[in-house]
Design an enzyme around this catalytic site. Structure first.
Site, PDB file in Angstrom:
ATOM      1  N   CYS A  64      -6.983  -0.162  -3.661  1.00 13.39           N
ATOM      2  CA  CYS A  64      -6.424  -0.108  -2.316  1.00 13.39           C
ATOM      3  C   CYS A  64      -7.450   0.520  -1.377  1.00 13.39           C
ATOM      4  O   CYS A  64      -7.935   1.616  -1.631  1.00 13.39           O
ATOM      5  CB  CYS A  64      -5.149   0.724  -2.351  1.00 13.39           C
ATOM      6  SG  CYS A  64      -4.688   1.369  -0.740  1.00 13.39           S
ATOM      7  N   GLU A  65      -7.780  -0.196  -0.297  1.00 10.07           N
ATOM      8  CA  GLU A  65      -8.820   0.322   0.594  1.00 10.07           C
ATOM      9  C   GLU A  65      -8.313   1.456   1.482  1.00 10.07           C
ATOM     10  O   GLU A  65      -9.091   2.109   2.160  1.00 10.07           O
ATOM     11  CB  GLU A  65      -9.414  -0.795   1.448  1.00 10.07           C
ATOM     12  CG  GLU A  65      -8.504  -1.342   2.528  1.00 10.07           C
ATOM     13  CD  GLU A  65      -9.175  -2.441   3.349  1.00 10.07           C
ATOM     14  OE1 GLU A  65     -10.169  -3.014   2.888  1.00 10.07           O
ATOM     15  OE2 GLU A  65      -8.683  -2.705   4.462  1.00 10.07           O
ATOM     16  N   HIS A  66      -7.006   1.672   1.487  1.00 12.48           N
ATOM     17  CA  HIS A  66      -6.468   2.757   2.318  1.00 12.48           C
ATOM     18  C   HIS A  66      -6.414   4.082   1.576  1.00 12.48           C
ATOM     19  O   HIS A  66      -6.372   5.137   2.192  1.00 12.48           O
ATOM     20  CB  HIS A  66      -5.067   2.395   2.821  1.00 12.48           C
ATOM     21  CG  HIS A  66      -5.052   1.139   3.627  1.00 12.48           C
ATOM     22  ND1 HIS A  66      -4.221   0.080   3.356  1.00 12.48           N
ATOM     23  CD2 HIS A  66      -5.816   0.769   4.680  1.00 12.48           C
ATOM     24  CE1 HIS A  66      -4.463  -0.885   4.224  1.00 12.48           C
ATOM     25  NE2 HIS A  66      -5.417  -0.506   5.029  1.00 12.48           N
ATOM     26  N   HIS A  67      -6.353   4.027   0.248  1.00  9.83           N
ATOM     27  CA  HIS A  67      -6.251   5.258  -0.532  1.00  9.83           C
ATOM     28  C   HIS A  67      -7.292   5.364  -1.647  1.00  9.83           C
ATOM     29  O   HIS A  67      -7.394   6.391  -2.296  1.00  9.83           O
ATOM     30  CB  HIS A  67      -4.852   5.384  -1.162  1.00  9.83           C
ATOM     31  CG  HIS A  67      -3.742   5.479  -0.158  1.00  9.83           C
ATOM     32  ND1 HIS A  67      -3.030   4.378   0.258  1.00  9.83           N
ATOM     33  CD2 HIS A  67      -3.241   6.538   0.524  1.00  9.83           C
ATOM     34  CE1 HIS A  67      -2.127   4.753   1.148  1.00  9.83           C
ATOM     35  NE2 HIS A  67      -2.235   6.050   1.333  1.00  9.83           N
ATOM     36  N   GLN A 108      -3.992  -6.403  -0.555  1.00  9.99           N
ATOM     37  CA  GLN A 108      -3.612  -7.541  -1.396  1.00  9.99           C
ATOM     38  C   GLN A 108      -3.566  -8.861  -0.623  1.00  9.99           C
ATOM     39  O   GLN A 108      -3.917  -9.909  -1.150  1.00  9.99           O
ATOM     40  CB  GLN A 108      -2.271  -7.248  -2.070  1.00  9.99           C
ATOM     41  CG  GLN A 108      -1.944  -8.257  -3.170  1.00  9.99           C
ATOM     42  CD  GLN A 108      -0.696  -7.892  -3.932  1.00  9.99           C
ATOM     43  OE1 GLN A 108      -0.439  -6.718  -4.189  1.00  9.99           O
ATOM     44  NE2 GLN A 108       0.085  -8.885  -4.305  1.00  9.99           N
ATOM     45  N   HIS A 128       0.730  -1.134  -6.850  1.00  9.74           N
ATOM     46  CA  HIS A 128      -0.234  -0.312  -6.111  1.00  9.74           C
ATOM     47  C   HIS A 128      -0.012   1.139  -6.501  1.00  9.74           C
ATOM     48  O   HIS A 128       1.063   1.677  -6.278  1.00  9.74           O
ATOM     49  CB  HIS A 128      -0.020  -0.483  -4.603  1.00  9.74           C
ATOM     50  CG  HIS A 128      -0.350  -1.861  -4.125  1.00  9.74           C
ATOM     51  ND1 HIS A 128      -1.200  -2.090  -3.078  1.00  9.74           N
ATOM     52  CD2 HIS A 128       0.032  -3.076  -4.567  1.00  9.74           C
ATOM     53  CE1 HIS A 128      -1.321  -3.403  -2.886  1.00  9.74           C
ATOM     54  NE2 HIS A 128      -0.575  -4.016  -3.783  1.00  9.74           N
ATOM     55  N   CYS A 133      -1.028   3.690  -5.155  1.00 13.57           N
ATOM     56  CA  CYS A 133      -0.750   4.562  -4.004  1.00 13.57           C
ATOM     57  C   CYS A 133       0.742   4.571  -3.692  1.00 13.57           C
ATOM     58  O   CYS A 133       1.246   5.486  -3.057  1.00 13.57           O
ATOM     59  CB  CYS A 133      -1.559   4.134  -2.784  1.00 13.57           C
ATOM     60  SG  CYS A 133      -1.379   2.407  -2.360  1.00 13.57           S
TER      61      CYS A 133
HETATM   62 ZN   LIG Z   1      -2.794   2.433  -0.595  1.00  9.93          ZN
END
Ligand SMILES: [Zn+2]
Length: 222
Positions: free
Chosen positions: A114-117, A156, A184, A186
């Site tokens: 996940c590029e956010h976490h 995704q 995910h 996260c």
């Molecule tokens: Zn995430």
């Protein structure tokens, strides 16, 4: 980085949400001016610093190799799909059997991040196509294409689209389908701690927009 947020939103307002971006992975123009060795050296240095800030004792035998292990893993393995030089080379073969039905490659193991976490996305990808121009692809290449795009910081939705796009280009046909079903970490291990949910994304184009082909594909997935 706030530049990719929708213009009128701040990071505080977006909070923990996963926001959709563009089809292209947002890379800087100078992304590959540094070679892999230099990247590993720098990531190692910075990761060591992160560990130190968290108060970890880097002289401990178990921890001292971690910054280098993480740096190598990032550059050579889990994010190696950022570098176009690692893109699988696709060769098409003559469709000698004149096989004109749907070909499905299902349950392709998928590990992404996940590029956010920067925590794992783990799941399965299922892809299908009808051969165009009477050409077929080596089956393992389908897995390789999935894995190449998975080895990036991802969302995704983008991963699904990038795989579909590449299959169309590689196979010279619009008749492709991609379904990804993934958990995910996260979501499951932090935040709302939902351990059972998974996220399903799909892309259907060409013949797969017709109900009968879409249903046939979904039937094989069980
Ligand atoms: Zn995430």
């Amino acid at each position: 980085m706030t530049t990719r947020l929708p213009k009128d939103l701040t990071l505080e307002e977006v909070g923990d949400d996963h926001i959709p971006g563009s089809l292209e992975t947002p890379l800087r123009p100078d992304a590959f001016e540094m070679d892999d060795d230099l990247k590993i050296e720098l990531i190692k240095k910075h990761f060591k610093e992160i560990m130190q800030i968290m108060g970890l004792d880097l002289t401990d035998d178990s921890l001292k190799g971690t910054p280098e292990r993480v740096a190598k893993m990032y550059v050579k393995e889990v994010f190696s799909g950022l570098n176009p030089k690692n893109k699988p080379k696709v060769r098409l073969f003559e469709n000698k059997y004149n096989y004109t039905q749907m070909l499905v490659e299902k349950d392709i193991t998928l590990y992404s991040y996940c590029e956010h976490h920067f925590v794992p996305i783990i799941g399965k990808a299922h892809v299908a196509y009808f051969s165009g121009n009477n050409k077929v692809i080596g089956l393992s290449k389908l897995n390789r294409i999935v894995q190449y795009f998975a080895k990036r910081p991802q969302v995704q939705e983008r991963l699904t689209e990038q795989i579909a796009q590449e299959l169309k280009e590689a196979l010279k046909t619009d008749d492709v389908a991609v379904v990804i079903d993934a958990a995910h970490l996260c979501v499951s291990s932090r935040g709302i701690k939902d351990t059972t949910s998974s996220t399903v994304t799909s892309h259907y184009s060409g013949k797969f927009l017709q109900e009968k082909y879409k249903n046939e594909f979904l039937k094989y997935l069980g």
